[in-house]
Design a protein around this motif. Structure first.
Motif: not given
Lengths: 413, 652
Positions: A286-294, A367-370, A375-376
């Motif tokens: 539910s967090a498309g566009g966020s970084s995993i670290g955050a 998935c992670v992109e850069s 989110v698809h």
């Protein structure tokens, strides 16, 4: 050409019936893990099997196959006929006073004149084929080659049903659309159908076969009793349901009850970890566009809950050897290891998701992109009700309690 | 327009109306064009309607992907979208998607064009084929079809629409040129063929009678010979009054001058923050007259705050009025379109209207409700400083790309596709890649103002079959083996191996434990050969193609490599058996080269595994393990395999 053919333009209204996008099922592939424990208690029933009438319909359609004289060399013709008949029976069940349909209630309610077709892709014409017939075969109500065994054929050869094959044969042709209500208007059809769903011999056969052995029937009975309890409403969270079952079967020293309790204990060791893992995944979903670290920084107390659950799940480390549970064991190890942190766990979780989706020949939903999450598909729940929130965890794979209990209550009503 | 009766009409009502103009609601060809494209929205809400779903059951029924693809067989549906707007990659559904672009502008028209057998007065007129066209402001997205206030009109295509549509279709075809030139087979969805077919259909199916009764069609295109979109829509008339509805504005004073109406009002859209946004300097606001939609005294707050994405130009004159609707914002890029400046492709319909009622739905908008900006970008992503197209050729197993820009700049680009980064790119290049599933997007990283920008593009698929493109479920090997084992060898063929659609989700009951079991595989292949041996008709290779894919996509580890090697050897053996029954013609086994090369690779690996096996060292010592011994063991195994299988069949 007749008349003038154009439409004046207009400003559009909001369209509430449009859907945003579809989502996949069981995106982490935990179903088989739960299922391995669940099958010990409920060996045959698939999760969506909640109505014995659906079983009866599937068996009847397979029995009818021979009576319709369909050519053997064209399996797709039978598939089309199955769709039409399935849609017909769903319509009948939905509009009868005594029963409910199994699938497609909205389609059945919305349509002014409900019709079905041989290439109908709706769930109302496909649900039983998709979700019920496997159950029939597992409990041997259908043979491995999908033929009906003699025990079932004999029951359907009842004089009460003898007109049905002929009526269906007349109805099924090569039309693009079939209107169930037209067939139901025919003399004798309703009466025969009423008999079909009230055959005592069939109920008896289902009681003997559908749930499994004595232990399985006792377990289903236990579930059914909880569902029947007028005080049960507060027990209807899966966790509470499970505790109540443990309590009920833990009384006395009945060996069958002890066996059930032992199997229930396995569920208790497995489920909380799966729940945490799913919550974490949906949090990312539910967090498309966020970084995993955050995202990892925002997990708060969740890490503690996850660690506890992972430690309990590791009970299965040397006891389960399937590939899928191996993947979850690795995830649990990643959580409890000394150098484990939430960020690396979340990356491992996405890798696990990708492996599952690749195995299904599908694109990953997340998935992670850069370093950003892409989110698809539509997340199951909104972010605010996920990790970090204080709402109690919901067991996701709890349906066996309800399925077994519901079917038991229908068979022994 | 927008009368009380129409006030609840949605975008999809036009789509539904257009479908209803065709026999069985089944146009033969359908073309959508859009600026933004949301594939998931299209595939969830629009595509199913071509596959047997109706609007009524769309929401209530789950779309089963493989069933839907089955229903879409024979339908020709294509979507053309702008490549610069980050279009969402399509899913594995049966339709074509072609991103197109301009070097200095946007591809912006939002049309639906359908061709097929028409119905008239509710009856099928078998003799008449024809086309219907809608023109609007709605992109194919959730916002465009479900949320925004959009405008849309539709008409049967008549002779006077032909030339503009032909220009647009030819323009699109030119953009599809890279794919056409590169291809050895059709691109997914056969988009070029659909465009060509539509061009052919326009030639013979556009009636000429009563042209004045139909709206006029205008195409905005930088190189359009007829002049700017605005000048052609306006014609040579003088107007008393004009009303412009647009969400985006740029160069308004120039456009107002060119419009030349005595009294021009502007209806800017409300944006988040509750302000209506207009493009000018704050100090110039008083030079303009502003209107807003009038929702009456009981103003519905959600309606008032709903974003208006519609683009409308109302032109009022003494002897009749024009209502122009479509994709063109009130910007120079849309309305003036010159080849030497930033210019879009746009499409508008112009209706002749006698009543002035349309102009009465607005009320004055106070200037203090307006926010100004001077940015003319319309919120769209920046145009990339290059043209880039990538396709995947399933037969050649290569990505083929075209990157058109200054060669020095090209050296600074990185292409990411299929999980691999490629540098040192050339203008026309190809990259070896063995795809196991459709790779549908690529990224190009490029330097931009001291930072690195990313351009997201779509990969076009060439020559993939149904299984490659994901239209058909790839069966698991264990499922296939199960089915093969159930073949009744007494009957002819393997009819019991039915072709299920395969949307099943009973995963919970799948056996999780994988075993290293050659016996069942050999048994399954034996039954397959036997069933073919008894068959009088030509052998069916499709199952071999499917088996190859099923073996190929099994998860890989050391044990599975051995498994795969043995299974592929056996498959090769079965293939030669099938070949023995083949009567010439094209090779029906598409993966023959793959099989050969994969077996070569695997054999080397297996030889090394045998060489490292402790039992071999125990038996032959270290020297034996280093010699040709492992190779000889494998050769012996292969010879035994062929011998045993042939022998068994002969006995039967």
């Amino acid at each position: 050409m007749v008349g003038i053919e154009h439409r004046m333009p207009y400003f559009s209204s909001i369209d509430d019936e449009m859907l945003r996008r579809s989502r996949g099922r069981d995106l982490l592939g935990a179903l088989p893990i739960w299922s391995a424990f669940g099958k010990n208690l409920v060996p045959y029933l698939a999760a969506p099997v909640t109505d014995i009438n659906g079983i009866k319909v599937v068996l009847f359609i397979y029995w009818l196959k021979d009576k319709l004289d369909l050519p053997d060399d064209n399996p797709s013709q039978f598939r089309s006929v199955f769709k039409v008949l399935e849609g017909f029976f769903e319509y009948y069940l939905h509009h009868s006073e005594e029963y409910d349909c199994c699938f497609g209630i909205k389609a059945l309610e919305v349509a002014e004149e409900f019709s079905v077709g041989g290439d109908d892709p709706r769930i109302v014409c496909n649900g039983l084929y998709q979700y019920y017939r496997g159950t029939c075969r597992r409990c041997k109500l259908l043979k491995d080659n999908w033929d009906v065994p003699e025990s079932v054929a004999q029951i359907f050869s009842s004089p009460k049903l003898e007109k049905l094959p002929k009526l269906f044969k007349q109805w099924i042709g090569s039309k693009a659309k079939y209107i169930p209500v037209e067939l139901l208007k025919k003399k004798d059809v309703s009466q025969c159908l009423k008999s079909l769903f009230l055959l005592p011999e069939l109920d008896e056969l289902l009681r003997k076969t559908l749930l499994g052995e004595d232990m399985h029937i006792k377990f289903a009975k236990g579930c059914g009793e909880i569902l029947n309890d007028p005080e049960a409403e507060q027990l209807l969270t899966p966790c509470a349901f499970h505790s109540k079952l443990q309590e009920n079967f833990g009384k006395g020293c009945n060996p069958i009850h002890s066996e059930i309790t032992s199997k229930l204990n396995n569920i208790e060791k497995c489920e909380p970890f799966l729940v945490c893992v799913y919550e974490c995944f949906e949090y990312m979903h539910s967090a498309g566009g966020s970084s995993i670290g955050a995202l990892a920084d925002g997990l708060g107390d969740f890490e503690k809950k996850l660690r506890n659950a992972a430690a309990r799940f590791l009970y299965f480390e040397n006891r389960s050897h399937s590939e899928r549970s191996g993947g979850f064991i690795q995830l649990a190890k990643a959580v409890v290891s000394d150098d484990g942190n939430m960020e690396s766990f979340m990356h491992a979780l996405l890798n696990h998701h990708e492996v599952i989706m690749t195995g299904r020949r599908k694109m990953p939903s997340v998935c992670v992109e850069s370093d950003k999450l892409a989110v698809h598909s539509e997340p199951a729940v909104q972010r605010e009700v996920l990790v970090g929130n204080k709402t109690p965890s919901i067991w996701r794979n709890h349906y066996y309690f309800w399925t077994a209990g519901t079917i038991y209550n229908q068979l022994w009503r | 327009m927008s009368t009380e009766k129409d006030s609840k009409l949605k975008v999809r009502d036009t789509f539904d109306y257009m479908l209803s103009r065709f026999k069985d609601r089944s146009p033969e060809l359908t073309l959508f064009s859009t600026f933004n494209f949301s594939a998931s929205f299209f595939e969830t809400n629009i595509l199913p309607l071509f596959g047997g779903y109706s609007f009524e059951n769309l929401k209530s029924s789950e779309v089963l992907p493989y069933s839907l693809n089955n229903s879409l067989k024979g339908r020709k549906i294509a979507v053309i979208c702008d490549r610069s707007a980050h279009p969402e990659p399509k899913g594995n559904y049966r339709y074509g998607l072609l991103p197109v672009g301009l070097k200095n502008g946007r591809f912006h028209p939002k049309i639906m064009l359908m061709y097929g057998d028409l119905i008239s007065d509710g009856k099928v007129d078998k003799k008449e084929k024809g086309l219907w066209l809608s023109v609007g402001s709605c992109n194919i997205s959730f916002s465009g079809w479900a949320r925004n206030r959009e405008v849309i009109g539709c008409t049967r295509v008549v002779d006077k629409h032909r030339s503009e549509l032909e220009i647009l279709l030819r323009w699109m075809l030119k953009r599809a040129g890279f794919y056409s030139k590169s291809r050895s087979a059709a691109e997914e969805g056969e988009t070029s063929i659909i465009l060509n077919d539509l061009l052919d259909c326009l030639e013979n199916n556009c009636p000429k009678d009563k042209p004045d009764s139909y709206p006029d069609l205008f195409l905005g295109l930088p190189e359009h010979k007829g002049g700017s979109l605005l000048s052609r829509m306006k014609g040579k008339h003088d107007y008393d009054k004009a009303i412009v509805v647009s969400p985006y504005w740029a160069g308004v004073s120039c456009l107002r001058r060119k419009l030349g109406a005595r009294d021009t009002s502007f209806v800017p859209s409300i944006f988040s923050g509750g302000k209506h946004l207009f493009n000018c300097e704050s100090k110039d606001l008083l030079k303009y007259k502003f209107l807003k939609f009038n929702f009456g005294n009981n103003e519905n707050a959600s309606e008032a705050e709903r974003f208006t994405h519609a683009k409308v130009l109302w032109l009022e004159k003494k002897n009749g009025n024009y209502l122009c609707v479509g994709s063109a914002n009130f910007t120079e890029a849309a309305m003036l379109g010159k080849s030497d400046s930033f210019s879009n492709v746009e499409m508008m319909l112009r209706y002749s209207v006698t009543s002035k009622k349309w102009s009465e739905q607005f009320t004055t908008l106070d200037v203090d409700r307006i926010a100004t900006n001077t940015d003319a970008s319309e919120g769209a992503p920046p145009l990339p400083p290059f043209e880039a197209e990538v396709l995947y050729d399933w037969d050649a197993k290569k990505f083929k790309y075209l990157i058109d820009c200054d060669p020095v700049f090209r050296k600074k680009l990185t292409l990411l596709v299929g999980g691999i980064e490629y540098k040192d790119l050339v203008r026309n290049g190809s990259l070896d890649f063995d795809a196991k599933k459709p790779i549908r997007s690529f990224v190009i990283k490029y330097p931009y103002k001291n930072t690195v920008e990313k351009y997201y593009g779509l990969v076009i698929q060439l020559g993939g079959d149904e299984s490659d493109l994901g239209y058909k479920k790839k069966r698991r090997l264990d499922e296939m083996i199960d089915s093969l084992l159930k073949i009744d060898v007494e009957s002819v063929g393997y009819d019991s191996f039915s072709d299920e659609i395969g949307d099943s989700s009973e995963e919970g009951h799948r056996d999780e434990c994988k075993s290293f079991n050659f016996y069942v595989f050999f048994q399954a292949m034996y039954k397959l050969r036997l069933s073919q041996k008894k068959k009088c008709t030509a052998v069916d290779y499709s199952i071999l193609n499917e088996l190859y894919v099923a073996i190929d996509v099994e998860p890989q580890n050391e044990l599975n490599r051995i498994n795969k090697y043995v299974q592929l050897l056996e498959l090769e053996e079965t293939l030669s058996f099938f070949d023995g029954k083949l009567d010439g013609g094209d090779d029906p086994f598409r993966k023959r080269d793959d099989l050969k090369s994969e077996l070569g690779k695997l054999e080397k690996e297996v030889v090394e595994l045998v060489r490292g096996a402790p039992s071999l060292k125990g038996m032959f010592g270290k020297i034996g393990a280093r010699s040709q011994c492992p190779k000889k063991i494998i050769n012996w195994f292969k010879a035994e395999l062929c011998f045993v299988q042939k022998d068994t069949l002969d006995v039967v």
